[in-house]
Design a protein around this motif. Structure first.
Motif, short mmCIF file in Angstrom:
data_model
loop_
_atom_site.label_atom_id
_atom_site.label_comp_id
_atom_site.label_asym_id
_atom_site.label_seq_id
_atom_site.Cartn_x
_atom_site.Cartn_y
_atom_site.Cartn_z
N SER A 137 0.84 -1.20 0.00
CA SER A 137 0.00 0.00 0.00
C SER A 137 0.88 1.25 0.00
O SER A 137 0.61 2.21 -0.73
N GLN A 138 1.91 1.23 0.80
CA GLN A 138 2.80 2.38 0.87
C GLN A 138 3.57 2.56 -0.44
O GLN A 138 3.80 3.69 -0.88
N ASN A 139 3.94 1.46 -1.08
CA ASN A 139 4.60 1.53 -2.38
C ASN A 139 3.64 2.12 -3.42
O ASN A 139 4.04 2.97 -4.24
N GLU A 146 4.87 10.12 -6.66
CA GLU A 146 6.10 10.44 -7.40
C GLU A 146 5.97 10.32 -8.91
O GLU A 146 6.61 11.06 -9.65
N LYS A 147 5.14 9.39 -9.38
CA LYS A 147 5.07 9.14 -10.83
C LYS A 147 3.69 9.43 -11.42
O LYS A 147 3.55 9.55 -12.62
N VAL A 152 0.82 4.55 -12.86
CA VAL A 152 0.29 3.36 -12.18
C VAL A 152 -0.67 2.60 -13.08
O VAL A 152 -0.58 1.37 -13.20
N LEU A 153 -1.57 3.30 -13.75
CA LEU A 153 -2.54 2.62 -14.62
C LEU A 153 -1.85 1.95 -15.80
O LEU A 153 -2.27 0.87 -16.22
#
Length: 184
Positions: A137-139, A146-147, A152-153
């Motif tokens: 979750s933290q990652n 950050e990105k 992510v998607l």
């Protein structure tokens, strides 16, 4: 295959959706989230999208899918199981993978010409899952900060920016708290 789809896209999807939404309301147990009528009605709407897609693709009768979901809800409401939000919602990066419960359900709906509005809302809900005791979750939160959500998607969920599911999830993610107030 149809029963694997039911397990992944009805059981696993709804279970994790209840967990992610319950986490945002500071619930500890799944039964608390299922007992929250606003959360339940919103998860129900996502279930109806998935139900329609599974019915169209596999021909499983609506009544059978309804019965399966009602049985799951009874199990999720079982306080004796002690089923925690943290256990069910953990490892969100895996659950956001291209073939897993969230993105897989959205793609199935899309393939069957069912607009996955509420399915995508719960993808956004999972993207907002932020549990300090869960390293994954933290990652996820680090990657988002950050990105960005596009990264992510594309890289976690395997979606293309030109995909309507990508755009729907991104919109729900960026406007999540406003939508949260309206839905839940």
């Amino acid at each position: 295959e149809p029963y694997e789809a039911m397990k992944l896209y009805i059981h696993n999807f709804t279970h994790t959706s209840f967990a992610c939404a319950g986490h945002l309301k500071n619930y500890r147990f799944i039964w608390e989230s299922v007992s929250d009528q606003k959360i339940k009605k919103t998860v129900d709407r996502a279930f109806f999208e998935i139900q329609k897609a599974i019915n169209k693709k596999y021909g499983i009768p609506i009544e059978e899918l309804d019965s399966y979901y009602k049985d799951l809800l009874e199990r999720f409401l079982n306080k004796a199981l002690g089923d925690t939000i943290a256990r069910v919602a953990r490892e969100p990066l895996r659950k956001l993978g291209p073939q897993d419960r969230f993105i897989g359900a959205a793609k199935l709906c899309q393939q069957q010409d069912v607009v996955p509005e509420f399915v995508c809302f719960f993808v956004a809900c999972c993207l907002h899952y932020d549990e300090t005791t869960d390293a994954e979750s933290q990652n996820l939160q680090y990657l988002l900060k950050e990105k960005g959500v596009d990264y992510v998607l594309e890289n976690v969920s395997g979606l293309s920016a030109s995909d309507s599911v990508f755009r729907l999830i991104k919109n729900y993610y960026l406007n999540f708290w406003e939508l949260w107030e309206k839905m839940i």
